[in-house]
Design a protein around this motif. Structure first.
Motif, short mmCIF file in Angstrom:
data_model
loop_
_atom_site.label_atom_id
_atom_site.label_comp_id
_atom_site.label_asym_id
_atom_site.label_seq_id
_atom_site.Cartn_x
_atom_site.Cartn_y
_atom_site.Cartn_z
N GLY A 235 0.55 2.55 -28.75
CA GLY A 235 0.73 2.22 -30.16
C GLY A 235 2.17 2.22 -30.62
N LYS A 236 3.14 2.37 -29.68
CA LYS A 236 4.54 2.39 -30.07
C LYS A 236 5.14 1.01 -29.84
N ALA A 242 8.28 -0.50 -42.25
CA ALA A 242 7.78 -1.82 -42.64
C ALA A 242 8.40 -2.93 -41.81
N THR A 243 9.70 -2.80 -41.46
CA THR A 243 10.37 -3.83 -40.68
C THR A 243 9.74 -3.97 -39.31
N GLY A 244 9.46 -2.82 -38.66
CA GLY A 244 8.83 -2.85 -37.34
C GLY A 244 7.45 -3.45 -37.37
N GLU A 245 6.65 -3.11 -38.39
CA GLU A 245 5.30 -3.66 -38.50
C GLU A 245 5.36 -5.17 -38.74
N ARG A 246 6.26 -5.59 -39.62
CA ARG A 246 6.40 -7.03 -39.90
C ARG A 246 6.82 -7.77 -38.64
N ALA A 247 7.72 -7.18 -37.85
CA ALA A 247 8.16 -7.82 -36.61
C ALA A 247 6.98 -7.99 -35.65
N TYR A 248 6.13 -6.99 -35.58
CA TYR A 248 4.97 -7.05 -34.68
C TYR A 248 4.00 -8.13 -35.14
N ILE A 249 3.75 -8.22 -36.45
CA ILE A 249 2.85 -9.24 -36.99
C ILE A 249 3.39 -10.63 -36.69
N THR A 250 4.70 -10.84 -36.90
CA THR A 250 5.29 -12.15 -36.64
C THR A 250 5.22 -12.50 -35.17
N ARG A 329 16.63 -15.12 -40.02
CA ARG A 329 15.63 -14.60 -40.93
C ARG A 329 14.85 -13.48 -40.26
N THR A 330 14.16 -12.69 -41.07
CA THR A 330 13.39 -11.56 -40.54
C THR A 330 12.36 -12.01 -39.53
N ASP A 331 11.59 -13.10 -39.86
CA ASP A 331 10.50 -13.47 -38.97
C ASP A 331 11.00 -14.13 -37.70
N VAL A 332 12.15 -14.85 -37.77
CA VAL A 332 12.70 -15.44 -36.56
C VAL A 332 13.17 -14.35 -35.62
N ALA A 333 13.89 -13.36 -36.16
CA ALA A 333 14.35 -12.25 -35.34
C ALA A 333 13.18 -11.51 -34.74
N ALA A 334 12.14 -11.34 -35.53
CA ALA A 334 10.96 -10.64 -35.03
C ALA A 334 10.33 -11.39 -33.88
N SER A 335 10.27 -12.73 -33.97
CA SER A 335 9.68 -13.51 -32.90
C SER A 335 10.51 -13.37 -31.64
#
Length: 680
Positions: A235-236, A242-250, A329-335
């Motif tokens: 689960g890690k 919130a940033t980490g969760e959003r990155a995982y969702i993206t 952007r946040t979602d691009v970096a997350a991807s």
């Protein structure tokens, strides 16, 4: 629902036959998962009336009022079954065969449970049922704790007991093993608080719940290859809060269709009351790479080129990271970050394999699917004909149009006549919303095929149709737009897969928000991107677009519809004026809302509640009522367990239809559109 009524009558006949009393009105009836009458257990219900009578029936009635009614009554029926079987067997030898068949069906049912369903089962009751039916089949059972073995032995009742002694024995079992307190156990009383009282309690007893889920999938490929077996995680994940969760969702679901500011505005409107602290996310399932303006996009692909595509994505991703500088952007970096994570890479691989499984299933049922499309198209044309208005068109035959008459001899144009025909387009659009949670894992291929059949039939009738799905994970309710109104190709629907949870109340409200305002918001963002407008100005334009759909504080319950591909602007559904469209939303559901994120403290539940059972069903029912008040015609297309039929009625009322398999889809969809036309 004629099939359900027939099975209910069949179940009653089984009970009456076993009881030998046709004046008896049974309080219980038993059905299998597919809605069929359970032969063996309905006989047991009738035999209970025959051998045990009023004392045991009174105990069952008393237990039904307990807070633990489900587990206590199911435990009582295990004891009753052992007693009536032993009493009746000498005069009805066929019971032995029926009992064995029932035990085999029980274990077949266990093999089909997904993770959510396993979690929902009561472990103590499950152990007792497994012990009982293992003994019936002569199977060796594992070693259970002493209290479980003692309870199993106590439930094997002596057939020489009288009816009064059986009732007393069953009560003693409940007292000993469940600390049952009889009439003292009553269901909790729900207290309604006014707004001020609820606010005080919410702010005095504030709580915060944190839960980390890992997206897991199960598909045909995973079932047949060890490499595809879902692996448990600690689960890690990269990132925190919130940033980490959003990155995982993206990383799992793809790029966001909206900026962070747009999503925050959506959450300010939707994530209130019981959904306070939750988040929403809207995607098209594509994975974005590139600079901060989001112009460079890559689409995740499946099939035989899976490995080549993955390598290409990785090379493109590395280059994009260098080119994007610090303005990503946040979602691009997350991807980018999520792509190299083993879990998110596994999610994409499994989703691609599920797409292949969906296509294989469709190919095996291709003839049936195409037949259903033809049947449904014909029925829809007939049903919707009353809604079509006649329009004047030019044709080679009809009444001469004097204004165009000169065109025949001069330019040899034969279309100088005018005739009336029904318009092809109507001020009506249809959205299919699929529950994509893990509870649908066993029917992913069928749901993908159903979505394709419905979308193709609607396309044949020139009716704009969108296909979306929703699921929840880590507090995010994700709405994925697999096909939008302007798209005609339905092939991408085979990319459907099931995973995560389902927060129906928030998912439905998010779908309503998109239906009523999403097209204007998409149009503003799309046009702003195409003109190179700065981000701040893009946000302002999106806000203006959303505000333009409101008049005097009341939202306009309509959106652009379908007028033909040539009239489309980027990001907008097909033509038509915003004020003259109607929306039909068909939810492909199992009527079992369930989320790992709790329902926050609200007026109805001042101390919050787990998002499951009646609180979740009530929340979904409230969302559906709100959508209907906004002018959206919501219907439930139910394919699920019989035990959830009560939830279905609470959520959708009489605006729902049940099917047992894909062959019934044309009939069920026809019923829904007939009801919709009556409402319109």
């Amino acid at each position: 629902m004629a099939g359900t009524e027939d099975e209910r009558k069949r179940a009653e006949n089984l009970v009456w036959t076993a009881a030998g009393d046709y004046a008896f009105t049974p309080d219980f009836l038993s059905f299998t998962e597919d809605g069929s009458a359970d032969l063996y257990m309905n006989l047991v219900i009738g035999l209970a009336h025959k051998w045990l009578g009023r004392p045991t029936e009174a105990l069952l009635e008393e237990v039904s009022r307990s807070r633990r009614a489900a587990i206590l009554s199911d435990t009582l029926w295990l004891g009753i079954e052992s007693y009536v079987y032993a009493r009746e067997l000498p005069s009805r030898p066929a019971l032995e065969t029926l009992r064995v068949q029932h035990a085999e069906a029980y274990f077949a049912h266990l093999q089909n449970l997904n993770r959510q369903q396993w979690m929902a089962e009561n472990k103590r009751l499950l152990d007792q049922q497994t012990i009982r039916w293992s003994r019936v089949l002569g199977r060796k059972t594992r070693v259970y704790a002493p209290d479980r073995r003692a309870l199993a032995a106590a439930l094997e009742l002596d057939p020489d007991l009288s009816s009064d002694e059986v009732a007393a024995t069953l009560r003693a079992i409940l007292t000993r093993f469940f600390a049952y307190r009889g009439e003292a156990e009553v269901k909790p009383v729900h207290i309604r608080l006014n707004t001020v009282e609820a606010w005080i309690l919410q702010h005095i007893f504030r709580t915060e719940h944190q839960h980390t889920d890992t997206l897991m999938m199960k598909n045909t490929y995973a079932a047949n290859a060890s490499a595809g077996t879902p692996v448990a995680s600690d689960g890690k994940h990269g990132g925190a809060g919130a940033t980490g969760e959003r990155a995982y969702i993206t990383a799992c679901f793809g790029r966001s269709l909206y900026t962070d500011e747009d999503l925050q505005q959506l959450e300010a409107r939707l994530c209130v009351g019981g959904h306070r602290g939750c988040h929403v996310y809207v995607t098209d399932g594509k994975f974005g790479m590139g600079s901060s303006d989001g112009r460079t996009w890559l689409r995740e692909k499946s099939g035989a080129q899976m490995n080549d595509i993955s390598r290409t994505n990785q090379r493109t991703e590395d280059g994009a990271g260098k080119a994007s500088g610090t303005g990503t952007r946040t979602d691009v970096a997350a991807s980018r970050g999520g792509f190299f994570d083993s879990e998110t890479a596994k999610v994409r691989q499994d989703s691609a394999q599920q797409a292949l499984a969906n296509r294989r299933f469709f190919e095996s049922e291709g003839e049936l699917a195409r037949s259903l499309v033809r049947r449904l198209s014909a029925r829809l044309e007939l049903t919707l004909s009353d809604l079509r208005e006649n329009v004047a068109v030019h044709a080679p035959v009809g009444r001469l149009d004097p204004v165009r008459a000169w065109r025949m001899p001069v330019v040899h144009d034969p279309d100088v006549f005018e005739k009336q025909r029904p318009e092809r387009e109507m001020p009506l659009d249809v959205t299919l919303l699929l529950d994509a949670s893990a509870s649908r894992m066993q029917m992913q291929e069928q749901l993908a095929a159903e979505a394709w059949i419905l979308a193709e039939a609607l396309k044949n009738c020139h009716m704009p149709a969108a296909v979306w799905n929703f699921r929840s994970l880590r507090g995010y309710t994700v709405l994925e737009k697999m096909k939008d109104f302007s798209e005609r190709d339905c092939a991408h629907l085979f990319h459907f897969y099931a995973a995560g949870w389902n927060r129906d109340g928030l998912g439905l409200r998010l779908a309503a928000e998109e239906l009523l305002h999403g097209s204007r918001r998409n149009l503003a963002v799309s046009e702003a991107r195409s003109t190179g407008m700065p981000a701040a100005d893009r946000r302002l334009e999106a806000q203006k677009a959303t505000m333009s759909t409101e008049h005097g504080g009341v939202r306009n319950h309509s959106m652009p519809g379908a007028g033909g591909p040539s009239a489309l602007k980027p990001g907008m559904a097909a033509g038509g004026s915003p004020g003259d469209r109607k929306h039909i939303l068909i939810v492909l559901t199992d009527a079992s809302p369930d989320d790992s994120t709790r329902l926050s403290a609200c007026e109805k539940y001042p101390f919050g509640s787990a998002y499951e059972g009646r609180p979740a069903v009530d929340d979904a029912a409230d969302a559906i009522a709100e959508m209907r008040a906004q002018g959206i015609l919501v219907y439930g297309l139910f394919l699920g367990r019989t035990e959830n039929l009560g939830n279905l009625s609470l959520m959708y009322g009489h605006h729902q239809v049940r099917i047992h398999d894909i062959a019934q889809l044309a009939r069920a969809a026809g019923e829904i559109f007939t009801k919709a036309v009556e409402e319109l």
